[in-house]
Every structure is written in structure tokens, then in C-alpha cells.
Design a protein around this motif. Sequence first.
Motif, PDB file in Angstrom:
ATOM      1  N   ALA A  75      52.119  45.461  37.134  1.00  0.00           N
ATOM      2  CA  ALA A  75      52.974  44.416  38.062  1.00  0.00           C
ATOM      3  C   ALA A  75      52.216  43.359  38.067  1.00  0.00           C
ATOM      4  O   ALA A  75      52.694  42.274  38.279  1.00  0.00           O
ATOM      5  N   HIS A  76      50.858  43.340  38.228  1.00  0.00           N
ATOM      6  CA  HIS A  76      50.047  42.176  38.222  1.00  0.00           C
ATOM      7  C   HIS A  76      49.520  41.545  37.284  1.00  0.00           C
ATOM      8  O   HIS A  76      49.017  40.481  37.211  1.00  0.00           O
ATOM      9  N   GLY A  77      50.195  42.094  36.013  1.00  0.00           N
ATOM     10  CA  GLY A  77      49.921  41.310  34.654  1.00  0.00           C
ATOM     11  C   GLY A  77      49.176  42.095  33.626  1.00  0.00           C
ATOM     12  O   GLY A  77      49.350  41.664  32.541  1.00  0.00           O
ATOM     13  N   GLY A  78      48.887  43.093  34.013  1.00  0.00           N
ATOM     14  CA  GLY A  78      48.237  44.108  32.965  1.00  0.00           C
ATOM     15  C   GLY A  78      46.618  44.048  32.776  1.00  0.00           C
ATOM     16  O   GLY A  78      46.207  42.926  32.917  1.00  0.00           O
ATOM     17  N   LEU A  79      46.283  45.091  32.780  1.00  0.00           N
ATOM     18  CA  LEU A  79      44.656  45.333  32.535  1.00  0.00           C
ATOM     19  C   LEU A  79      44.273  44.426  31.346  1.00  0.00           C
ATOM     20  O   LEU A  79      43.043  43.831  31.118  1.00  0.00           O
ATOM     21  N   ALA A  80      44.907  44.557  30.168  1.00  0.00           N
ATOM     22  CA  ALA A  80      44.428  43.776  28.957  1.00  0.00           C
ATOM     23  C   ALA A  80      44.519  42.433  29.225  1.00  0.00           C
ATOM     24  O   ALA A  80      43.755  41.725  28.656  1.00  0.00           O
ATOM     25  N   THR A  81      45.394  41.810  29.963  1.00  0.00           N
ATOM     26  CA  THR A  81      45.347  40.580  30.193  1.00  0.00           C
ATOM     27  C   THR A  81      44.252  39.963  31.012  1.00  0.00           C
ATOM     28  O   THR A  81      43.793  39.057  30.913  1.00  0.00           O
ATOM     29  N   TRP A  82      44.068  40.987  32.196  1.00  0.00           N
ATOM     30  CA  TRP A  82      42.883  40.593  33.048  1.00  0.00           C
ATOM     31  C   TRP A  82      41.637  40.447  32.264  1.00  0.00           C
ATOM     32  O   TRP A  82      40.718  39.639  32.491  1.00  0.00           O
ATOM     33  N   PHE A  83      41.474  41.462  31.419  1.00  0.00           N
ATOM     34  CA  PHE A  83      40.253  41.521  30.497  1.00  0.00           C
ATOM     35  C   PHE A  83      40.299  40.238  29.361  1.00  0.00           C
ATOM     36  O   PHE A  83      39.249  39.739  29.102  1.00  0.00           O
ATOM     37  N   GLY A  84      41.245  40.074  28.929  1.00  0.00           N
ATOM     38  CA  GLY A  84      41.350  39.254  27.747  1.00  0.00           C
ATOM     39  C   GLY A  84      41.427  37.790  27.986  1.00  0.00           C
ATOM     40  O   GLY A  84      41.146  36.772  27.333  1.00  0.00           O
ATOM     41  N   ASN A  85      41.618  37.523  29.302  1.00  0.00           N
ATOM     42  CA  ASN A  85      41.926  35.812  29.602  1.00  0.00           C
ATOM     43  C   ASN A  85      40.504  35.294  29.875  1.00  0.00           C
ATOM     44  O   ASN A  85      40.174  34.049  29.792  1.00  0.00           O
ATOM     45  N   ALA A  87      36.287  34.986  31.740  1.00  0.00           N
ATOM     46  CA  ALA A  87      35.772  35.341  32.878  1.00  0.00           C
ATOM     47  C   ALA A  87      36.375  34.418  34.017  1.00  0.00           C
ATOM     48  O   ALA A  87      37.274  33.628  34.017  1.00  0.00           O
ATOM     49  N   LEU A  88      36.544  35.020  35.431  1.00  0.00           N
ATOM     50  CA  LEU A  88      37.300  34.625  36.431  1.00  0.00           C
ATOM     51  C   LEU A  88      36.620  33.634  37.280  1.00  0.00           C
ATOM     52  O   LEU A  88      35.513  33.992  37.708  1.00  0.00           O
ATOM     53  N   SER A  89      37.035  32.361  37.632  1.00  0.00           N
ATOM     54  CA  SER A  89      36.438  31.253  38.611  1.00  0.00           C
ATOM     55  C   SER A  89      37.348  31.014  39.781  1.00  0.00           C
ATOM     56  O   SER A  89      38.443  30.844  39.572  1.00  0.00           O
ATOM     57  N   PHE A  90      36.606  30.999  40.833  1.00  0.00           N
ATOM     58  CA  PHE A  90      37.416  30.404  42.051  1.00  0.00           C
ATOM     59  C   PHE A  90      36.597  30.121  42.988  1.00  0.00           C
ATOM     60  O   PHE A  90      35.376  30.440  43.229  1.00  0.00           O
ATOM     61  N   ARG A  91      37.176  29.318  44.070  1.00  0.00           N
ATOM     62  CA  ARG A  91      36.663  29.235  45.326  1.00  0.00           C
ATOM     63  C   ARG A  91      36.868  30.140  46.588  1.00  0.00           C
ATOM     64  O   ARG A  91      37.976  30.585  46.534  1.00  0.00           O
ATOM     65  N   PHE A  92      35.798  30.911  47.027  1.00  0.00           N
ATOM     66  CA  PHE A  92      36.263  31.904  48.009  1.00  0.00           C
ATOM     67  C   PHE A  92      35.597  31.583  49.520  1.00  0.00           C
ATOM     68  O   PHE A  92      34.431  31.506  49.604  1.00  0.00           O
ATOM     69  N   VAL A 102      30.599  31.259  58.071  1.00  0.00           N
ATOM     70  CA  VAL A 102      31.391  30.978  56.965  1.00  0.00           C
ATOM     71  C   VAL A 102      30.467  31.352  55.578  1.00  0.00           C
ATOM     72  O   VAL A 102      29.703  30.669  55.597  1.00  0.00           O
ATOM     73  N   ARG A 103      31.184  31.967  54.868  1.00  0.00           N
ATOM     74  CA  ARG A 103      30.697  32.072  53.368  1.00  0.00           C
ATOM     75  C   ARG A 103      31.614  31.326  52.460  1.00  0.00           C
ATOM     76  O   ARG A 103      32.721  31.830  52.337  1.00  0.00           O
ATOM     77  N   ASP A 104      31.104  30.318  51.904  1.00  0.00           N
ATOM     78  CA  ASP A 104      31.970  29.587  50.894  1.00  0.00           C
ATOM     79  C   ASP A 104      31.184  29.208  49.677  1.00  0.00           C
ATOM     80  O   ASP A 104      29.994  28.473  49.857  1.00  0.00           O
ATOM     81  N   SER A 105      31.675  29.655  48.752  1.00  0.00           N
ATOM     82  CA  SER A 105      31.135  29.149  47.289  1.00  0.00           C
ATOM     83  C   SER A 105      31.967  29.119  46.198  1.00  0.00           C
ATOM     84  O   SER A 105      33.001  29.797  46.337  1.00  0.00           O
ATOM     85  N   TYR A 106      31.594  28.501  45.129  1.00  0.00           N
ATOM     86  CA  TYR A 106      32.530  28.618  43.857  1.00  0.00           C
ATOM     87  C   TYR A 106      31.621  29.765  43.180  1.00  0.00           C
ATOM     88  O   TYR A 106      30.506  29.725  43.190  1.00  0.00           O
ATOM     89  N   GLN A 107      32.572  30.429  42.318  1.00  0.00           N
ATOM     90  CA  GLN A 107      32.041  31.579  41.631  1.00  0.00           C
ATOM     91  C   GLN A 107      32.686  31.864  40.210  1.00  0.00           C
ATOM     92  O   GLN A 107      33.902  31.432  40.092  1.00  0.00           O
ATOM     93  N   THR A 108      31.907  32.224  39.338  1.00  0.00           N
ATOM     94  CA  THR A 108      32.396  32.832  38.087  1.00  0.00           C
ATOM     95  C   THR A 108      31.943  34.079  37.857  1.00  0.00           C
ATOM     96  O   THR A 108      30.662  34.409  38.001  1.00  0.00           O
ATOM     97  N   ILE A 109      33.038  34.994  37.740  1.00  0.00           N
ATOM     98  CA  ILE A 109      32.541  36.606  37.439  1.00  0.00           C
ATOM     99  C   ILE A 109      32.846  37.088  36.132  1.00  0.00           C
ATOM    100  O   ILE A 109      34.119  36.711  35.623  1.00  0.00           O
ATOM    101  N   ASN A 110      32.260  37.953  35.728  1.00  0.00           N
ATOM    102  CA  ASN A 110      32.373  38.431  34.184  1.00  0.00           C
ATOM    103  C   ASN A 110      33.184  39.582  34.828  1.00  0.00           C
ATOM    104  O   ASN A 110      32.395  40.622  35.438  1.00  0.00           O
ATOM    105  N   THR A 111      34.494  39.807  34.702  1.00  0.00           N
ATOM    106  CA  THR A 111      35.233  40.943  35.109  1.00  0.00           C
ATOM    107  C   THR A 111      35.073  42.381  34.570  1.00  0.00           C
ATOM    108  O   THR A 111      35.392  43.224  35.184  1.00  0.00           O
ATOM    109  N   TRP A 112      34.294  42.376  33.421  1.00  0.00           N
ATOM    110  CA  TRP A 112      34.299  43.862  32.811  1.00  0.00           C
ATOM    111  C   TRP A 112      32.991  44.229  32.733  1.00  0.00           C
ATOM    112  O   TRP A 112      32.900  45.550  32.576  1.00  0.00           O
ATOM    113  N   SER A 113      31.857  43.376  33.328  1.00  0.00           N
ATOM    114  CA  SER A 113      30.542  44.008  33.477  1.00  0.00           C
ATOM    115  C   SER A 113      29.927  43.637  34.777  1.00  0.00           C
ATOM    116  O   SER A 113      28.810  43.914  35.041  1.00  0.00           O
TER     117      SER A 113
END
Length: 301
Positions: A75-85, A87-92, A102-113
Motif C-alpha cells: 500500500a505504501h508503494g512496494g518494497l521493490a520500489t523502496w529499494f530501487g529508488n 538512498a533516502l534523503s530528508f530533513r528530520f 531539539v534534534r534537527d539534521s539533514y540525512q541520507t540513508i542507505n535503506t538496504w544496509s
Amino acid sequence: MKNRYSYALLALMAFMVFSCNEKQKPKPEKVKAEVKTANNPAMVPPAWIRKRVEKAQKELLKTEAGSILWKGMEAHGGLATWFGNGALSFRFKYMPLDGGTVRDSYQTINTWSNKARHYSVKDSTDQFGWTGEKAWIKTKDSTSFAYDTKFWALTPIYLMGHPFVLDGEGVNLELLPQTEFKGKTNDVVKVTFAAGTGDAPDDYYILQFDAESHLLTATRYIVSYPEYFKDGGHAPEKIMEVGELVSVDGVLLPNSLKTHWLSDEGGLGEHITTIEITDISFVKELPEDFYEVPESAKILE
């Protein structure tokens, strides 16, 4: 006449050998893609994705609890899409309402490892990260990250990356009774972890999915990080309300989270933390050494 047939036969055999070699030869673009993936920590080979997704689906569909989690991933888009897109980058931006840190950073995460690199929003040269084996920090000002960065390196992705982050080894699932949340019936799955899984294997999550849409609506959880609880135990259970879901390259992710104390009835109690998640994108190109410990960084024990 005999020579003519001999030449024709030799020509046919040569053509067949040439054709077989051509079929076996990888296409130039395929070779290029494999080399690019091998040296690019933002991407993972398609064959690896297929294998991991097939394994996750097979394991999850063995149980009713796993089937609910799988439906949530779909429903959220599929595991294959999650991995295939990539690395995930966002501000949290994590903002306690009681005046806490307060914890505030930009980050880039390798979602599979589960590798991570964070940047200060005030000065991008102030950074911390996780290589998959080592936690590190590099900062000129000790106030840039006034919190446990080793613990926080992967905490944001484990708060906002459900249900995708629960496809791997060491994850145990239990089906709980359905519950009502904001007037809708929710399926409920409790997630625990096998001993030795991560830095806090005693953590648990209780995920609530809308029974009709299969989208995540709320997550109950505890924090049992041993550095915080040296004598064992954990923080009181909280419940985190999932905010608006936004589509990012075909994946639905929350742009906010609200943490509450758990009420006596198991619902939303006092609102204690607001989390803003912005600048969400998937990154398909990163330097080869992006997740390695940079020069002059301090290794955290």
C-alpha cells in the motif's frame, strides 16, 4: 558441387557461432549499469532487489501478522520500489514540547544496509554517521549535536520508514486484536527483535494499519537503548500518530509525526513531541566513499 556445399556449410557454421557469441555478450548499457551500481552506494543491483523482495514476501505471507505487514508495504508503494529508488534523503526535525533537546539534521540513508550520514542544518561541515560498523562524528562546535549521535544515526529512519524497515532478519511478528483509531478499524501487528539485532534488541513496535487501505496510521513503541538504561528496562510506551502521507517517487512517506503518551485506553494521550519531515527525496548518485569515516572524524565507542 562438393566444394560449393562445403563452403556453404562452413559459412552456416560460422554464422551460428557468431550468433551464439552475440547472444552471450552482455549489452553495453547493462555492463555500464553494473559498473555504476558497484561503485555507487546510492544504488543496489536489480537482481539483489528481486532476491530480497521475493524472500521477504515468502516469509511474511507465512503468517497472518506477516501478511498484514506485506499489505502495508504494498500500500505504501512496494518494497521493490523502496529499494530501487536509491538512498533516502530528508530533513528530520524532532521537537520535544517540554523544552528538551531539539534534534534537527539533514540525512541520507542507505535503506538496504542501514548506513547513514547526517549534516547539521546550521553548518553542513558538522556531520555524523554510521558506516554499518562504526559510528563517527566530525564537528567544530560541540553544541551542534547536543545528543547521542550514535543512537540517533538510524533512529529517524526507524521512526518514519515503517513498514519497509521491517523486512529483514531478526524480526518477529505477532498478530494482536484489531483496534479503533480515529473512528476506523485498524489491524495491529507487534514487532519484536531477536537477541543481537541492532543496539537495542529489546525495543518493540506495535504497528496499526487501516484495515481497508492498509496504510500505517500509528505506531506504539518503547526505547530500551542500553546506554540510556544501563540496568535494563525501558522508557514508558508512547504512541506516534502518522501525519500526511506524501508520494515520493512512488513511495508514500509521512511528512510529520506526533508522539503522545499512551492513554489508559491505549489511544492518544498527552501530545509530547512534534516531528517535521521535509525535503524528502531519493538520491541515485553518491560518491563511492560517501558512507565511510571522513578525515579528522572521531570514532564513537
